[in-house]
Design a protein around this motif. Structure first.
Motif, PDB file in Angstrom:
ATOM      1  N   ALA A 235       5.384 -15.845 -25.908  1.00 39.64           N
ATOM      2  CA  ALA A 235       5.446 -16.832 -26.996  1.00 39.64           C
ATOM      3  C   ALA A 235       5.151 -18.231 -26.449  1.00 39.64           C
ATOM      4  N   ASP A 236       4.957 -19.175 -27.353  1.00 38.70           N
ATOM      5  CA  ASP A 236       4.632 -20.548 -26.944  1.00 38.70           C
ATOM      6  C   ASP A 236       5.699 -21.163 -26.048  1.00 38.70           C
TER       7      ASP A 236
ATOM      8  N   ASP B 237      14.176 -13.391 -22.771  1.00 44.82           N
ATOM      9  CA  ASP B 237      13.808 -13.676 -21.386  1.00 44.82           C
ATOM     10  C   ASP B 237      12.534 -14.509 -21.351  1.00 44.82           C
ATOM     11  N   ILE B 238      12.457 -15.358 -20.340  1.00 42.23           N
ATOM     12  CA  ILE B 238      11.278 -16.206 -20.160  1.00 42.23           C
ATOM     13  C   ILE B 238      10.424 -15.608 -19.041  1.00 42.23           C
ATOM     14  N   GLY B 239       9.119 -15.563 -19.253  1.00 37.11           N
ATOM     15  CA  GLY B 239       8.285 -14.994 -18.204  1.00 37.11           C
ATOM     16  C   GLY B 239       6.820 -15.279 -18.405  1.00 37.11           C
TER      17      GLY B 239
ATOM     18  N   GLY C 276      -2.261  -8.312 -14.447  1.00 34.53           N
ATOM     19  CA  GLY C 276      -1.327  -7.675 -15.381  1.00 34.53           C
ATOM     20  C   GLY C 276       0.103  -7.495 -14.920  1.00 34.53           C
ATOM     21  N   PHE C 277       0.520  -8.209 -13.884  1.00 35.68           N
ATOM     22  CA  PHE C 277       1.903  -8.097 -13.421  1.00 35.68           C
ATOM     23  C   PHE C 277       2.802  -9.049 -14.225  1.00 35.68           C
ATOM     24  N   LEU C 278       3.960  -8.518 -14.653  1.00 34.68           N
ATOM     25  CA  LEU C 278       4.913  -9.326 -15.421  1.00 34.68           C
ATOM     26  C   LEU C 278       5.910  -9.980 -14.472  1.00 34.68           C
ATOM     27  N   LYS C 279       6.147 -11.254 -14.700  1.00 35.00           N
ATOM     28  CA  LYS C 279       7.100 -11.995 -13.863  1.00 35.00           C
ATOM     29  C   LYS C 279       8.157 -12.616 -14.765  1.00 35.00           C
ATOM     30  N   ILE C 280       9.430 -12.408 -14.427  1.00 38.05           N
ATOM     31  CA  ILE C 280      10.539 -12.967 -15.219  1.00 38.05           C
ATOM     32  C   ILE C 280      11.021 -14.226 -14.522  1.00 38.05           C
ATOM     33  N   THR C 281      11.151 -15.306 -15.281  1.00 43.10           N
ATOM     34  CA  THR C 281      11.626 -16.548 -14.657  1.00 43.10           C
ATOM     35  C   THR C 281      13.060 -16.889 -15.054  1.00 43.10           C
ATOM     36  N   ASP C 282      13.474 -16.523 -16.266  1.00 40.02           N
ATOM     37  CA  ASP C 282      14.870 -16.791 -16.634  1.00 40.02           C
ATOM     38  C   ASP C 282      15.226 -16.188 -17.980  1.00 40.02           C
ATOM     39  N   ARG C 283      16.534 -16.240 -18.273  1.00 38.43           N
ATOM     40  CA  ARG C 283      17.019 -15.910 -19.607  1.00 38.43           C
ATOM     41  C   ARG C 283      16.866 -17.161 -20.455  1.00 38.43           C
ATOM     42  N   LYS C 284      16.238 -17.026 -21.612  1.00 38.24           N
ATOM     43  CA  LYS C 284      16.028 -18.175 -22.490  1.00 38.24           C
ATOM     44  C   LYS C 284      17.345 -18.882 -22.809  1.00 38.24           C
ATOM     45  N   LYS C 285      18.357 -18.082 -23.117  1.00 40.89           N
ATOM     46  CA  LYS C 285      19.619 -18.701 -23.543  1.00 40.89           C
ATOM     47  C   LYS C 285      20.422 -19.253 -22.361  1.00 40.89           C
ATOM     48  N   ASP C 286      20.040 -18.871 -21.120  1.00 44.69           N
ATOM     49  CA  ASP C 286      20.771 -19.389 -19.963  1.00 44.69           C
ATOM     50  C   ASP C 286      20.191 -20.708 -19.448  1.00 44.69           C
ATOM     51  N   MET C 287      18.930 -20.999 -19.792  1.00 41.38           N
ATOM     52  CA  MET C 287      18.333 -22.272 -19.382  1.00 41.38           C
ATOM     53  C   MET C 287      19.107 -23.413 -20.034  1.00 41.38           C
ATOM     54  N   PHE C 288      19.235 -24.504 -19.315  1.00 44.52           N
ATOM     55  CA  PHE C 288      19.893 -25.650 -19.955  1.00 44.52           C
ATOM     56  C   PHE C 288      19.270 -26.964 -19.499  1.00 44.52           C
ATOM     57  N   LYS C 289      19.586 -28.011 -20.264  1.00 39.96           N
ATOM     58  CA  LYS C 289      19.129 -29.352 -19.927  1.00 39.96           C
ATOM     59  C   LYS C 289      20.314 -30.168 -19.448  1.00 39.96           C
ATOM     60  N   THR C 290      20.100 -30.968 -18.415  1.00 34.84           N
ATOM     61  CA  THR C 290      21.140 -31.921 -18.000  1.00 34.84           C
ATOM     62  C   THR C 290      21.081 -33.111 -18.959  1.00 34.84           C
TER      63      THR C 290
END
Length: 591
Positions: free
Chosen positions: A400-401, A436-438, A444-458
């Protein structure tokens, strides 16, 4: 020829293609007892006939709760599904209140449990449920035993009724409700059809590089979790003998006894295996110790397919002969493949185990996707460190965007049971929103960078990705668990559960005058300073805005029973923040 379209077709397919003398093997009173493919089917049919005599109707729900994986679970699973009823597996370690919630929400009418600990917990709440009967696998005084249902089914006079029930089950019919352990809120009942799981098995099977009908697997991840359950169906389809480990504590002994060719685990277990090997190496002396750490250093630089050149491969050959062969012996000697799922695997573990000749193939999936979306495969250039492999056939992934991974395919769930609103919130145009963010890399290899809901802003507006930080910090042998915090705060910080076992050894070896209780360790200025050194070193890998500026040591082992971890060893972030609120307040100087 059996065409597998429903879950209960798997044992019949095995019987026709790879009839095994030892299809399922469990340890009972110190003895390994095996069940052949034919016996497996015969007992499953007896259970089905027994359930029909108990009045079980299509779409009834039957719960199964087992502390360990065992032969009886699989016999019950096939026996339940053949009647057109649904199997509702429940995590054994959850609170009795959660038992009550799941039994009531699913409207389960019978429950089969493994042992005395579970029956004692269940007996406290069963009066508040619709259960008509409870049966145990172990023989327990005063409790009905599952063999009573087997005996009910010895009479084959209702075989025609059973056959009619089996014939009436379609691939699109609901097979199971899997209640996600959930890191927040009440468990959600994921509805998986026969076709969801069957398609996932058939599409994942192409990534299994084992000899059908000849290999042996060790199973110990909870079968109530979709990952191990799908794997068990896959083993049956491939004619792989399944041996059920006695317990997590006995894994080391069972590996040596069973000598499996394949096993599946979560990253935390592989971390523990590596830490034990590393600790043994650290105790060596002289040339042996030098060779051990030379091999480790070499392993940490590993790249597949000879990418490091001939000189590296030559050294690796020597390291495998002198050092890594002993790792293989310690894991039974026959292990060709390990599979990892459920949480991110540290790249250093992928490298070092692949260098040792016992590669871990990391995959990715969710309960809602039955579960496999992608998985690495050493063959055909399908293994890429730092990724979760290529996407399996018939499954489509779209990014997704905002970077979220969206999944579409025959493996995607029917929805959340009795919760159309929640279902609608995660589905759009047939795509499941994973949370999940990825990214899909080249080839064609999938890479996971984080859980969308776990990311946060300071508070400074900078994004922080906790999983990336946590995985790097957990490479320290002083740190067992770490949770990065700091949403809306001026800086990221962390709650750290020290590796008490390692630190106690460290104190002893160094002759330090430090108490060895958990509280004394966490209060020690020297230990705090030593962990600060580890934090500083890990911080050097990250930008200034995401570095851990402060941390607090938690004088308690985080556990499933303690509420900090889910049954698959994921952190319950919200719960941890609530339990250790005082520590968070201290970090941010809140009165």
């Amino acid at each position: 020829m059996t065409n597998v379209t429903r879950l209960f077709d798997f044992p019949y397919y095995q019987l026709e293609n790879y009839p095994l003398a030892k299809s399922l093997t469990s340890n009972k009173n110190g003895q390994w007892i095996s069940t052949s493919t034919q016996e497996y089917i015969d007992q499953a049919n007896a259970i089905s006939r027994g359930l029909l005599r108990l009045g079980v109707q299509p779409n009834d729900k039957i719960a199964v709760i087992s502390t360990t994986n065992r032969t009886e679970w699989n016999i019950m699973d096939i026996g339940i599904l053949q009647t057109g009823a649904q199997n509702v597996p429940i995590y054994p370690t959850i609170a009795k209140e959660d038992y009550e919630y799941i039994l009531n929400h699913s409207e389960s009418i019978y429950c089969f449990v493994s042992d005395i600990e579970i029956i004692e917990k269940l007996n406290q709440i069963k009066g508040n449920t619709k259960l008509k009967g409870v049966y145990t696998f172990d023989e327990i005084t005063g409790e009905a035993n599952w063999t009573e249902v087997l005996k009910l089914g010895e009479d084959t006079s209702n075989d025609d009724e059973l056959q009619a029930r089996k014939d009436a089950v379609t691939p699109q019919d609901l097979a199971t409700l899997i209640y996600t352990s959930g890191t927040t809120g009440k468990p959600k009942g994921v509805m998986l059809a026969h076709s969801n799981l069957v398609s996932n098995v058939l599409d994942s099977q192409k990534r299994v590089p084992l000899h059908n009908g000849k290999a042996k697997a060790l199973s110990f991840l909870p079968v109530c979790h979709v990952f191990e359950r799908m794997i068990l169906y896959l083993y049956q389809y491939c004619g792989i003998e399944i041996v059920f480990a006695e317990s997590i504590e006995k894994i080391s002994d069972n590996l040596k006894e069973v000598k499996p060719h394949v096993m599946t685990a979560v990253p935390r277990l592989y971390e523990k295996v590596y830490d034990k090997i590393y600790a043994k190496g650290a105790d060596l002396t002289g040339i042996k110790k030098k060779l051990f750490f030379w091999a480790i250093e070499l392993g940490l630089k590993y790249e597949p397919y000879g990418q490091n050149g001939w000189w590296y491969e030559f050294q690796l050959k020597i390291a495998r002969k002198l050092i890594f062969s002993k790792w293989q012996e310690g894991l039974g000697g026959n292990l060709e493949l390990m599979v990892s799922g459920s949480a991110p695997l540290q790249a250093r573990l992928t490298r070092v185990f692949a260098a040792a000749g016992i590669p871990i193939m990391e995959g990715y999936g969710l309960t809602e996707t039955s579960p496999v979306v992608s998985v690495n495969d050493q063959r055909g250039g399908g293994f890429r460190i730092g990724t979760v492999g290529r996407i399996i056939d018939n499954v489509e992934v779209k990014i997704a965007d905002d970077g979220e991974i969206l999944v579409k395919g025959p493996n995607v769930m029917q929805g959340y049971y009795k919760d159309p609103e929640k279902t609608a919130s995660v589905m759009s145009n047939g795509y499941f929103h994973t949370g999940d963010i990825g990214e899909v890399c080249e080839e064609g290899f999938l890479k996971i960078t984080d859980r969308k809901k776990d990311m946060f802003k300071t508070s400074g507006g900078k994004y922080v990705i906790p999983a990336l930080l946590e995985n790097r910090f957990k490479q320290s042998r002083f740190i067992e668990q770490i949770m990065v915090i700091g949403e809306g705060e001026k800086m990221p910080a962390a709650l750290i559960q020290p590796n008490f076992e390692f630190i106690k050894d460290w104190i002893e070896k160094k002759g330090k005058n430090i108490g060895t209780s958990e509280k004394e360790i966490c209060a020690s200025e020297e230990i705090i300073a030593r962990i600060q050194k580890e934090v500083d070193e890990a911080n050097s890998n990250f930008g200034k805005w995401e570095q851990i500026k402060r941390f607090e040591l938690i004088p308690k082992v985080w556990s499933i029973d303690g509420g900090e971890l889910t049954p698959t060893m994921k952190m319950k972030r919200k719960v941890i923040k609530e339990i250790y609120k005082d520590y968070c307040d201290k970090i941010y100087d809140r009165a």
